[in-house]
Design a protein around this motif. Sequence first.
Motif, PDB file in Angstrom:
ATOM      1  N   LYS A  68       0.837  -1.199   0.000  1.00 29.03           N
ATOM      2  CA  LYS A  68       0.000   0.000   0.000  1.00 29.03           C
ATOM      3  C   LYS A  68       0.874   1.251   0.000  1.00 29.03           C
ATOM      4  O   LYS A  68       0.623   2.187  -0.762  1.00 29.03           O
ATOM      5  CB  LYS A  68      -0.956   0.009   1.189  1.00 29.03           C
ATOM      6  CG  LYS A  68      -1.864   1.235   1.202  1.00 29.03           C
ATOM      7  CD  LYS A  68      -2.953   1.141   2.251  1.00 29.03           C
ATOM      8  CE  LYS A  68      -2.455   1.614   3.572  1.00 29.03           C
ATOM      9  NZ  LYS A  68      -3.548   1.757   4.568  1.00 29.03           N
ATOM     10  N   VAL A  95      -5.773   0.626  -4.805  1.00 30.04           N
ATOM     11  CA  VAL A  95      -7.029   0.078  -4.271  1.00 30.04           C
ATOM     12  C   VAL A  95      -6.856  -1.421  -4.025  1.00 30.04           C
ATOM     13  O   VAL A  95      -7.234  -1.938  -2.963  1.00 30.04           O
ATOM     14  CB  VAL A  95      -8.214   0.371  -5.219  1.00 30.04           C
ATOM     15  CG1 VAL A  95      -9.462  -0.383  -4.791  1.00 30.04           C
ATOM     16  CG2 VAL A  95      -8.478   1.879  -5.289  1.00 30.04           C
ATOM     17  N   SER A 100      -7.318   3.414   0.747  1.00 32.94           N
ATOM     18  CA  SER A 100      -8.667   3.965   0.691  1.00 32.94           C
ATOM     19  C   SER A 100      -8.692   5.153  -0.275  1.00 32.94           C
ATOM     20  O   SER A 100      -7.643   5.699  -0.633  1.00 32.94           O
ATOM     21  CB  SER A 100      -9.094   4.439   2.082  1.00 32.94           C
ATOM     22  OG  SER A 100      -8.340   5.587   2.465  1.00 32.94           O
ATOM     23  N   GLU A 101      -9.890   5.544  -0.663  1.00 27.53           N
ATOM     24  CA  GLU A 101     -10.034   6.726  -1.508  1.00 27.53           C
ATOM     25  C   GLU A 101      -9.478   7.953  -0.795  1.00 27.53           C
ATOM     26  O   GLU A 101      -8.868   8.820  -1.438  1.00 27.53           O
ATOM     27  CB  GLU A 101     -11.497   6.939  -1.900  1.00 27.53           C
ATOM     28  CG  GLU A 101     -11.991   5.895  -2.871  1.00 27.53           C
ATOM     29  CD  GLU A 101     -13.368   6.191  -3.439  1.00 27.53           C
ATOM     30  OE1 GLU A 101     -13.811   7.363  -3.379  1.00 27.53           O
ATOM     31  OE2 GLU A 101     -13.989   5.249  -3.955  1.00 27.53           O
ATOM     32  N   GLU A 103      -6.981   8.032   1.377  1.00 28.68           N
ATOM     33  CA  GLU A 103      -5.515   7.975   1.309  1.00 28.68           C
ATOM     34  C   GLU A 103      -5.008   8.370  -0.075  1.00 28.68           C
ATOM     35  O   GLU A 103      -4.002   9.080  -0.196  1.00 28.68           O
ATOM     36  CB  GLU A 103      -5.021   6.574   1.674  1.00 28.68           C
ATOM     37  CG  GLU A 103      -5.211   6.247   3.144  1.00 28.68           C
ATOM     38  CD  GLU A 103      -4.976   4.796   3.470  1.00 28.68           C
ATOM     39  OE1 GLU A 103      -4.356   4.537   4.526  1.00 28.68           O
ATOM     40  OE2 GLU A 103      -5.416   3.906   2.694  1.00 28.68           O
ATOM     41  N   ARG A 135     -15.867   1.508  -8.745  1.00 27.28           N
ATOM     42  CA  ARG A 135     -17.183   1.440  -8.073  1.00 27.28           C
ATOM     43  C   ARG A 135     -18.237   0.874  -9.026  1.00 27.28           C
ATOM     44  O   ARG A 135     -19.061   0.053  -8.620  1.00 27.28           O
ATOM     45  CB  ARG A 135     -17.590   2.825  -7.571  1.00 27.28           C
ATOM     46  CG  ARG A 135     -16.905   3.235  -6.286  1.00 27.28           C
ATOM     47  CD  ARG A 135     -17.536   4.474  -5.667  1.00 27.28           C
ATOM     48  NE  ARG A 135     -17.359   5.656  -6.480  1.00 27.28           N
ATOM     49  CZ  ARG A 135     -16.283   6.439  -6.468  1.00 27.28           C
ATOM     50  NH1 ARG A 135     -15.282   6.153  -5.669  1.00 27.28           N
ATOM     51  NH2 ARG A 135     -16.210   7.502  -7.229  1.00 27.28           N
TER      52      ARG A 135
END
Length: 147
Positions: A68, A95, A100-101, A103, A135
Motif C-alpha cells: 500500500k 485500491v 482507501s479513496e 488515502e 465502483r
Amino acid sequence: MASQADRVAEAHKTLYDQGLAVRTDVTGADHVHRSLQNGSSDFARPMQELATEVGWGSIWTRPGLDRKTRSLLNIAMLCALNRMTELAVHVRGAVNNGASEIEIRETLIQVAGYCGLPAGLEGVRVAERVLDAIREQQSGEKSSTAA
C-alpha cells in the motif's frame, strides 16, 4: 556446474517470475496480459521484461515498505512526473493493495502542495475516473451475484 551465463540467466528468471506474480497481484491479470501483449514485439519486449524484473521483481519484493505504501508513493511520483497513463494503473493497484479513496486523495493533495496545483488537479481527475470505474465494476458484480 552451471556457467556464469547460466547463473545470470537463472537470476533474471527468478526476478522476472517474482515480478510477474507481484505485478499481477497489484495491477490485475488483464492489465499484465495487455501490457505483455502490447510489448510483444522484438523491440518492445525487453522493456516489458525490464519493468517486470526490476520494478516489480527487485523493488516491489523488497522488505521495508508494504505494498500500500509503495502504491501511494507511485501515485505521488507518477503524478509529479505527469505520467497519467501509468498513474491510472497505479491508482487501481493502490485500491487492490488496500489504499482507501481518502488515502489516495490525500496523496494527491500532497503532490499539489509540493509539485504544483496543475499536477495535483490532473492527478485527481485521473484518480476519480479510475475510482468511479472501480465502483461501477463492483456495483455490476454485486448485481450479477444477486441475480
